[in-house]
Scaffold this active site. Structure first.
Site, mmCIF file in Angstrom:
data_model
loop_
_atom_site.group_PDB
_atom_site.id
_atom_site.type_symbol
_atom_site.label_atom_id
_atom_site.label_comp_id
_atom_site.label_asym_id
_atom_site.label_seq_id
_atom_site.Cartn_x
_atom_site.Cartn_y
_atom_site.Cartn_z
ATOM 1 N N ASP A 533 0.835 -1.195 0.000
ATOM 2 C CA ASP A 533 0.000 0.000 0.000
ATOM 3 C C ASP A 533 0.874 1.250 0.000
ATOM 4 O O ASP A 533 2.085 1.187 0.237
ATOM 5 C CB ASP A 533 -0.948 -0.011 1.205
ATOM 6 N N GLU A 613 21.967 -22.288 -18.390
ATOM 7 C CA GLU A 613 21.103 -21.409 -17.586
ATOM 8 C C GLU A 613 21.885 -20.192 -17.101
ATOM 9 O O GLU A 613 21.378 -19.070 -17.081
ATOM 10 C CB GLU A 613 20.532 -22.182 -16.394
#
Ligand code: DGJ
Length: 728
Positions: A533, A613
């Protein structure tokens, strides 16, 4: 620009493309007259209609005038008990026992710059802001209410806050004190809320307003995974690029309520503020209460511009970024790699793999302190566990630095396990109700952060830890909802203050941390995104978006989050495949593309990755760094809605000068027979010509936005594509 028309007592707040207006009307009732696309200077109170309505009472000053009723007039800050039966903003518990409130206009003040709120987060800034304070008084209750408005003209942002002062000579209580009220003289609006649960936060839910009260709230002590303190009211046809909408955010990290009411005669009201449930705040004579700040953006051109206004305002006027002007580090977090099962050797093993891949910060997550070998013990004991980390942080952090990695740690200051020294010494410091055995959640209790001595103790433990080594980053976690909320430090008549005082306590400690360690980057977290928030963003420039790291679920979570909050606030990491939460298998390139549309990081055991990777990871971190400003500070365009089962999800970051863009496309599960797909871009300069990565020639912005870009067919599930565009 704020204009006061003295003759008509009209306050007009102009932003670049919107106008907001209120008027001190007859009998000093403060009426809301308009909020919408920018209009010329007029007293817009001609829009307010008066009629004798059967069940709507008239205030005594109205005399024989049966057409003047608080129940039908659009109010700027609604009252209760004296004629307006719709959602109230304010409710008292007066010495007489009455709860009524009747507020009348009593004056105003205009100030340059932006007001601040003591102890509460608020947007900040300099002369680009203007402030209006409107004073209201309830003569019988002897209460003054000050309505604050901050206008950030360039971003169409209007902030609001409320201060209530007890002007009487006896104590009274506030039972409700909303931060925002918006009255509309229309009913044809949709309400959009952002809802979900742990691991699937902030999913948009849209529905037309229906008669009565509807809305969302939190009673969990945090703003919650379940509903976000950000809502939108919009016209029925409003979409990304078209139509009127109003976004409203509350800068508050505790119990909140966002309620909309469709009332008689087709008027609508939105009220946002602290949840009145279990709220009551006592004010001695002369004392005041400040309600948290709310902020609104009205967009006449759809959700896209609204979001971009919020993003820029939040980035530039709400977040105190210790990295201001510098790039935030690409991080590696060990949580999903090791959970509690680590020691210094294991962490260094991961770090040694991470550093050459372009990763810049190592975050040691939960499990480094006290007796914390699992999630049943240790919270509250903030000293380094020397069995796991024999040399302490003073040895580990420099070792990380030698590898070229900054070092950061995880903390959860608000919590305590019963199996901890802190709890054994101070069992009354946990929130508990007398004679009730408190509910456990993750086998932990919540410390009573409304009490200064509790905060002091925890901070007193953390300060030396944070000072003991070069710590560049702190992840402030919070892993349970509040229950059994009762403070041993407050008398019965003040127990309604505990939830709010708890939030103020959290803010106070975050503020202290921020000031004592101004170079430390703080990441908020609450079991993932349970406290995402505007309040937290004031203290923590980034927040872990969700405990769900599955790239495909993240498309939805990050999409919903983006309606209000900027990419630079969304903690996002690449994790292993199959994913730990869903078991889904996704390509590493796709996981990277999704995570780099947030604050980029990795959360996996890199020492177990293959050379191929590692090469992809090296490319990803280099690509992210190269395009950092574009991604983190550019304008964000949602190109598709991942909640509609389309074949792909796409979004774009566009530089403010529209010279560069990065378009990301993530496909869904593959099909043998694929359609010919064309993606129309947004936000480009129609007249510029753009080179597209991997292509020889250029295209004009107007062509790319209207004719579009042909998307290639894919092989394999969840493939992705990143297109970099640069104007010639
Ligand atoms: C919840 C967080 O969201 C996770 O990332 C991790 O930090 C755990 N808590 C640790 O307990």
């Amino acid at each position: 620009m704020i204009i006061f028309d003295k003759e008509n007592r009209v306050f007009t707040l102009h932003t670049r493309s919107t106008t907001y207006q209120m008027k001190a009307g007859r009998h000093n009732v403060l009426l809301h007259t308009y909020y919408g696309p920018r209009v010329t200077e007029e007293d817009l109170s001609y829009l307010i209609r008066y009629a004798d309505r059967g069940c709507s009472p008239n205030p005594p000053e109205a005399g024989d005038d049966r057409c003047f009723s608080l129940d039908t007039l659009p109010q700027e800050y609604s009252t209760c008990g004296v004629g307006d039966f719709r959602l109230p903003c304010v409710e008292f518990a007066l010495p007489s026992g009455s709860s009524s409130a009747d507020l009348r206009y009593a004056g105003y003040e205009l100030r340059p710059g932006k007001y601040a709120l003591e102890g509460l987060p608020a947007f900040f800034g300099g002369q680009e802001w203007e402030t209006l304070v409107v004073l209201l008084e309830d003569a019988a209750a002897r209460v003054r209410v000050e309505l604050y408005y901050g206008v950030l003209e360039e971003q169409d942002l209007i902030t609001r806050a409320v201060r209530v002062v007890n002007q009487g000579d006896q104590p009274l209580s506030l039972r409700r004190c909303a931060s925002l009220c918006l009255d509309f003289q229309r009913s044809d609006l949709d309400l959009i809320t952002f809802d979900g649960c742990h691991m699937m936060e902030r999913c948009p839910a849209r529905a037309p307003l229906r008669p009565g009260v509807q809305g969302v709230d939190s009673a969990r002590g945090t703003s919650s995974h379940h509903h976000n303190p950000f809502v939108i009211l919009c016209e029925r046809e409003t979409n990304e690029d078209y139509g009127l909408c109003y976004g409203a955010m509350l800068l508050y990290s505790g119990n909140f309520q966002a309620a909309a009411e469709l009332s008689q005669y087709d008027s609508a009201r939105l009220v946002m503020g602290i949840n009145p449930w279990h709220f009551s705040f006592r004010l001695a004579p002369g004392e005041c209460f400040t309600a948290p700040e709310a902020a609104m953006v009205c967009s006449p051109a759809g959700f896209g511009p609204m979001s971009r206004r919020f993003h820029r305002s939040i980035r530039e006027h709400l977040i105190h970024d210790p990295m201001a002007g510098r790039r935030r580090p690409v991080l590696i977090n060990n949580w999903e790699a090791t959970y509690f099962d680590f020691d210094a050797g294991k962490l260094l093993e991961i770090a040694r793999t991470a550093a050459p891949l372009g990763i810049e910060l190592f975050v040691m997550d939960d499990g480094w302190f006290g007796g914390r070998c699992d999630d049943n013990r240790g919270l509250g004991d903030w000293w380094v566990n020397r069995e796991k980390l024999p040399g302490g942080l003073e040895a580990l952090a420099p070792q990380m630095e030698e590898l070229g990695l900054g070092f950061g740690i995880w903390i959860e200051p608000e919590m305590v396990n019963e199996d901890s020294r802190l709890y054994r010494e101070h069992p009354d410091w946990a929130l508990k109700i007398p004679r009730r055995d408190p509910a456990r959640c993750r086998n932990q209790l919540v410390l009573d952060f409304s009490r200064p001595e509790v905060r002091e103790n925890v901070y007193g433990q953390l300060y030396p830890v944070l000072s003991s080594a070069p710590i560049r980053y702190v992840k402030w976690d919070m892993n349970r909802s509040l229950t059994d909320v009762w403070s041993a430090a407050l008398p019965p008549e003040r127990q309604g203050e505990v939830y709010h005082r708890y939030v103020l306590g959290v803010y106070e400690m975050l503020d202290r941390l921020r000031r004592d360690f101004p170079d430390v980057l703080i990441e908020g977290c609450c079991g993932g995104g349970g406290r995402f928030d505007g309040g937290m963003l004031y203290y923590t420039p980034q927040i872990w978006c969700s405990d769900n790291t599955d790239a495909i679920d993240r498309l939805r979570i990050q999409y919903g989050t983006s309606f209000c909050y900027p990419v630079s606030a969304m903690g996002a990491h690449v994790s292993v495949s199959p994913n730990e939460q869903t078991g889904r298998v996704t390509p590493l390139r796709t996981r990277g593309a999704v995570a780099m549309s947030g604050t980029f990081g990795y959360e996996m055991d890199l020492s177990k990755t293959t050379p191929e990777e590692r090469e992809i990871i090296r490319e990803q971190t280099a690509f992210f760094k190269e395009h950092y400003d574009l991604i983190q500070k550019g304008d964000y365009y949602r190109l598709t809605d991942p909640f509609r089962e389309g074949p792909y999800t796409a979004w774009a970051h566009v530089s403010p000068d529209r010279r560069q863009a990065l378009v990301t496309v993530v496909y869904g599960s593959v099909r043998a027979v694929q359609s010919f797909l064309t993606l129309r871009l947004k936000g480009l300069d129609p007249d510029a010509r753009y080179r597209v990565s991997g292509e020889e020639r250029s295209w004009s912005g107007s062509v790319l936005m209207n004719a579009g870009w042909p998307l290639p067919m894919t092989r394999g599930d969840y493939q992705s594509l990143q297109l970099y565009l640069e104007a010639e």
